[in-house]
Design a protein around this motif. Structure first.
Motif, PDB file in Angstrom:
ATOM      1  N   VAL A 199      51.474  37.097  58.309  1.00  0.00           N
ATOM      2  CA  VAL A 199      50.266  36.262  58.269  1.00  0.00           C
ATOM      3  C   VAL A 199      49.349  36.709  57.126  1.00  0.00           C
ATOM      4  CG1 VAL A 199      50.366  35.613  60.696  1.00  0.00           C
ATOM      5  CG2 VAL A 199      49.136  37.679  60.042  1.00  0.00           C
ATOM      6  N   ALA A 200      48.397  35.830  56.778  1.00  0.00           N
ATOM      7  CA  ALA A 200      47.627  36.017  55.546  1.00  0.00           C
ATOM      8  C   ALA A 200      46.876  37.348  55.489  1.00  0.00           C
ATOM      9  CB  ALA A 200      46.655  34.854  55.380  1.00  0.00           C
ATOM     10  N   GLY A 201      46.288  37.758  56.624  1.00  0.00           N
ATOM     11  CA  GLY A 201      45.518  38.994  56.617  1.00  0.00           C
ATOM     12  C   GLY A 201      46.329  40.187  56.145  1.00  0.00           C
ATOM     13  N   SER A 202      47.627  40.117  56.398  1.00  0.00           N
ATOM     14  CA  SER A 202      48.461  41.265  56.040  1.00  0.00           C
ATOM     15  C   SER A 202      48.602  41.406  54.528  1.00  0.00           C
ATOM     16  CB  SER A 202      49.834  41.166  56.707  1.00  0.00           C
ATOM     17  OG  SER A 202      50.614  40.179  56.074  1.00  0.00           O
ATOM     18  N   ALA A 203      48.351  40.334  53.785  1.00  0.00           N
ATOM     19  CA  ALA A 203      48.435  40.455  52.314  1.00  0.00           C
ATOM     20  C   ALA A 203      47.443  41.516  51.843  1.00  0.00           C
ATOM     21  CB  ALA A 203      48.147  39.113  51.651  1.00  0.00           C
ATOM     22  N   GLY A 258      40.881  44.373  49.352  1.00  0.00           N
ATOM     23  CA  GLY A 258      39.989  44.177  50.512  1.00  0.00           C
ATOM     24  C   GLY A 258      39.818  42.709  50.882  1.00  0.00           C
ATOM     25  N   PRO A 259      39.588  42.423  52.187  1.00  0.00           N
ATOM     26  CA  PRO A 259      39.504  41.031  52.645  1.00  0.00           C
ATOM     27  C   PRO A 259      38.359  40.224  52.041  1.00  0.00           C
ATOM     28  CG  PRO A 259      39.088  42.577  54.461  1.00  0.00           C
ATOM     29  CD  PRO A 259      39.533  43.382  53.286  1.00  0.00           C
ATOM     30  N   THR A 260      37.291  40.900  51.575  1.00  0.00           N
ATOM     31  CA  THR A 260      36.178  40.135  50.995  1.00  0.00           C
ATOM     32  C   THR A 260      36.555  39.532  49.640  1.00  0.00           C
ATOM     33  OG1 THR A 260      35.320  42.201  50.092  1.00  0.00           O
ATOM     34  CG2 THR A 260      34.330  41.408  52.152  1.00  0.00           C
ATOM     35  N   ARG A 261      37.707  39.904  49.100  1.00  0.00           N
ATOM     36  CA  ARG A 261      38.109  39.358  47.792  1.00  0.00           C
ATOM     37  C   ARG A 261      38.902  38.059  47.910  1.00  0.00           C
ATOM     38  NH1 ARG A 261      38.145  44.118  43.578  1.00  0.00           N
ATOM     39  NH2 ARG A 261      37.285  42.366  42.465  1.00  0.00           N
ATOM     40  N   VAL A 262      39.270  37.682  49.139  1.00  0.00           N
ATOM     41  CA  VAL A 262      40.130  36.501  49.303  1.00  0.00           C
ATOM     42  C   VAL A 262      39.320  35.215  49.100  1.00  0.00           C
ATOM     43  CG1 VAL A 262      41.648  35.231  50.888  1.00  0.00           C
ATOM     44  CG2 VAL A 262      41.571  37.736  50.964  1.00  0.00           C
ATOM     45  N   ASP A 263      39.818  34.329  48.239  1.00  0.00           N
ATOM     46  CA  ASP A 263      39.148  33.042  48.006  1.00  0.00           C
ATOM     47  C   ASP A 263      39.819  31.885  48.736  1.00  0.00           C
ATOM     48  OD1 ASP A 263      37.123  33.806  45.919  1.00  0.00           O
ATOM     49  OD2 ASP A 263      38.954  34.551  44.981  1.00  0.00           O
ATOM     50  N   HIS A 264      41.154  31.834  48.675  1.00  0.00           N
ATOM     51  CA  HIS A 264      41.876  30.698  49.260  1.00  0.00           C
ATOM     52  C   HIS A 264      43.080  31.208  50.045  1.00  0.00           C
ATOM     53  CE1 HIS A 264      39.619  28.091  46.587  1.00  0.00           C
ATOM     54  NE2 HIS A 264      39.995  28.843  45.570  1.00  0.00           N
ATOM     55  N   VAL A 265      43.391  30.507  51.133  1.00  0.00           N
ATOM     56  CA  VAL A 265      44.610  30.803  51.894  1.00  0.00           C
ATOM     57  C   VAL A 265      45.341  29.472  52.090  1.00  0.00           C
ATOM     58  CG1 VAL A 265      45.594  31.821  53.970  1.00  0.00           C
ATOM     59  CG2 VAL A 265      43.407  32.681  53.096  1.00  0.00           C
ATOM     60  N   ILE A 266      46.484  29.352  51.475  1.00  0.00           N
ATOM     61  CA  ILE A 266      47.227  28.080  51.527  1.00  0.00           C
ATOM     62  C   ILE A 266      48.408  28.221  52.484  1.00  0.00           C
ATOM     63  CG2 ILE A 266      48.513  26.360  50.187  1.00  0.00           C
ATOM     64  CD1 ILE A 266      46.977  27.295  47.700  1.00  0.00           C
ATOM     65  N   GLY A 267      48.481  27.312  53.431  1.00  0.00           N
ATOM     66  CA  GLY A 267      49.594  27.321  54.385  1.00  0.00           C
ATOM     67  C   GLY A 267      50.666  26.345  53.933  1.00  0.00           C
ATOM     68  N   ILE A 268      51.896  26.798  53.936  1.00  0.00           N
ATOM     69  CA  ILE A 268      53.007  25.900  53.608  1.00  0.00           C
ATOM     70  C   ILE A 268      53.599  25.419  54.935  1.00  0.00           C
ATOM     71  CG2 ILE A 268      55.080  25.559  52.225  1.00  0.00           C
ATOM     72  CD1 ILE A 268      52.658  26.618  50.613  1.00  0.00           C
TER      73      ILE A 268
END
Ligand code: GDP
Ligand code: IMO
Ligand code: MG
Length: 422
Positions: A241-245, A252-262
């Motif tokens: 899942v995305a958090g594991s990236a 760090g999680p505050t750097r995530v801008d987009h999460v795209i689900g296929i």
């Protein structure tokens, strides 16, 4: 910009294709988990690339990285580099970096994976690539890291320490312990081949983000194969899942801008485990044939069924998607009516969220709604607005179910067969 892409179902949603389509907009494309259990297909023009470890951004100008959370079979990686070289694509250390801490899949991991699976009364249907046993060694701190493999002096000493333990384990599983020491000298050679690619992925990514560069993290497998949140025990051995990236890459999680689900326009699964909408009859066969649903890694026929909304909704919760790429819509061409599983019946109750336990999910009876299909071939449509009305309605219905906007619709395996939705 930091974007994470993950599979929202059971893998094989078409992640490779979408990463290839989007990769040109990113300076770095990085794999963060899994190993060569993954099979990501990229088709450009007449050329098909089946990638297992090299990130699917390989056909763009992006730099490629393999993070420390990936388990790397050096034989497969070196073969893949060779395969790409023979196709005219040079994978130099400027193009590809591999983290020093990536775990190496050793021959004994593969042997133990096969032996354990043979002995299981309830099979998982693993890809037999040694994935689970390589992750066991990471957790138990008995791993061989890429840095160890590349250290000509330290590697034989590490193997001397690990070998007796691995030999005993293989004997216990009824196998031949000769596999443990048989090819150690070959592995020293693989270490030397891969040594120039070694890098610190977390540091590279953080520096890139600091200087305004764009990073795309490419997931493998899918949400319901996650080691913690998936349909245990029928899951893989990494977190998908995305958090594991963030965890696997050291960003760090505050750097995530987009999460795209296929998300595939229907559902497939390869290997064992519950799949409520699996169709053993004509529909399943039609989807398998039209979608060419055979495993990229093992060639096994994929189990197929209608779109499963409860599983999709759970995946949205697990990943907090900011947008969706809906793939393989063309596979539904000619199917009329089209069904969507909107909930399950379990013990006389109607539920819209999957039960916690796989054993309960396996007992769920899907409840369907139907929609009109379309008879047109949509594989050469140029714009979303030109899709048949019934196809657009289907996309909008899935969007409504997910509660997340669909930004991309894929209508064929080629790079060009993609529609961007306004
Ligand atoms: P991944 O593991 O998520 O990267 O997916 P795979 O590559 O294992 O499986 C997806 C398969 O579907 C591959 O053979 C792709 O070439 C193919 N594919 C991807 N997108 C589409 C699409 O929109 N339509 C069709 N017909 N095939 C697609
Ligand atoms: P991509 O990245 C589909 C499945 C296997 C098995 C279970 C555990 O191409 O989507 P493992 O070898 O990981 O211990 O097997 O997980 N599996 C996948 N199914 N796509 C994949 O990867 C998969 N990787 C593992 O079939 O059921
Ligand atoms: Mg695949």
């Amino acid at each position: 910009m930091f974007t994470i892409i993950t599979g929202a179902q059971f893998g094989d949603e078409g992640k490779g294709k979408i990463v290839d389509v989007l990769g040109k907009d990113y300076d770095l494309v990085v794999r963060f988990q899994g190993g060569n259990n993954a099979g990501h297909t990229v088709i450009v023009g007449d050329d098909t690339y089946k990638l297992h470890l090299i990130p699917s951004g390989v056909l763009t100008d992006s730099r490629l990285l393999i993070g420390p959370g990936v388990v790397v079979d050096p034989i497969v990686l070196i073969q893949e580099i060779e395969m790409l070289r023979s196709a005219g694509i040079e994978i130099t250390p400027e193009k590809l970096g591999i983290d020093a801490k990536a775990s190496i899949i050793m021959p004994y991991h593969i042997e133990m994976d096969k032996l354990r699976e043979q002995r299981r009364t309830k099979k998982i249907g693993t890809t037999a690539r040694g994935i689970g046993f390589a992750y066991i060694d990471k957790i138990s701190r008995d791993e061989v890291r890429l840095a160890d493999l590349a250290n000509r002096d330290a590697f034989p000493r590490l193997m001397d320490e690990l070998a007796p333990q691995k030999e005993r384990a293989i004997i216990d599983l009824g196998g031949d312990p000769g596999v443990v020491r048989g090819s150690i000298s070959d592995y020293t050679g693989y270490g030397a081949t891969l040594e120039p690619y070694i890098t610190d992925v977390s540091h590279e990514l953080n520096r890139a983000l600091d200087s305004g560069r764009d990073v795309l993290a490419e997931g493998a497998q899918g949400a319901h194969l996650d080691i913690i949140h998936g349909t245990q025990k029928y899951v893989t051995s990494s977190s998908t899942v995305a958090g594991s990236a963030c965890t696997y890459l050291g960003v760090g999680p505050t750097r995530v801008d987009h999460v795209i689900g296929i998300v595939k326009a229907y559902i497939t699964r390869v290997g064992e485990g519950p799949l409520p909408t699996e169709d053993h009859g004509e529909i399943g066969e039609t989807l398998r044939k039209a979608g060419a649903e055979f495993g990229t890694t093992t060639g096994r026929p994929r189990r197929c069924g209608w779109f499963d909304a409860p599983l999709a909704r759970k995946s949205v919760e697990l990943n907090a998607y900011t947008s969706i790429a809906l793939t393989k819509l063309d596979v539904l061409d000619g199917l009329d009516p089209i069904s969507i599983c909107t909930g399950y019946e379990l013990d006389g109750k109607l539920i819209e969220h999957p039960p916690i336990l796989s054993s309960d999910l396996a007992r769920c009876v899907p409840v369907y709604e139907t929609m009109d299909g379309w008879c047109e071939d949509i594989t050469s449509v140029d714009a979303f607005s030109d899709l048949p009305a019934a196809a657009k309605d289907y996309v909008h219905r899935i969007e409504e179910i997910l509660g997340v906007g669909i930004g991309i619709v894929s209508i064929g395996p080629k790079r060009s067969q993609v529609l961007f939705v306004e």
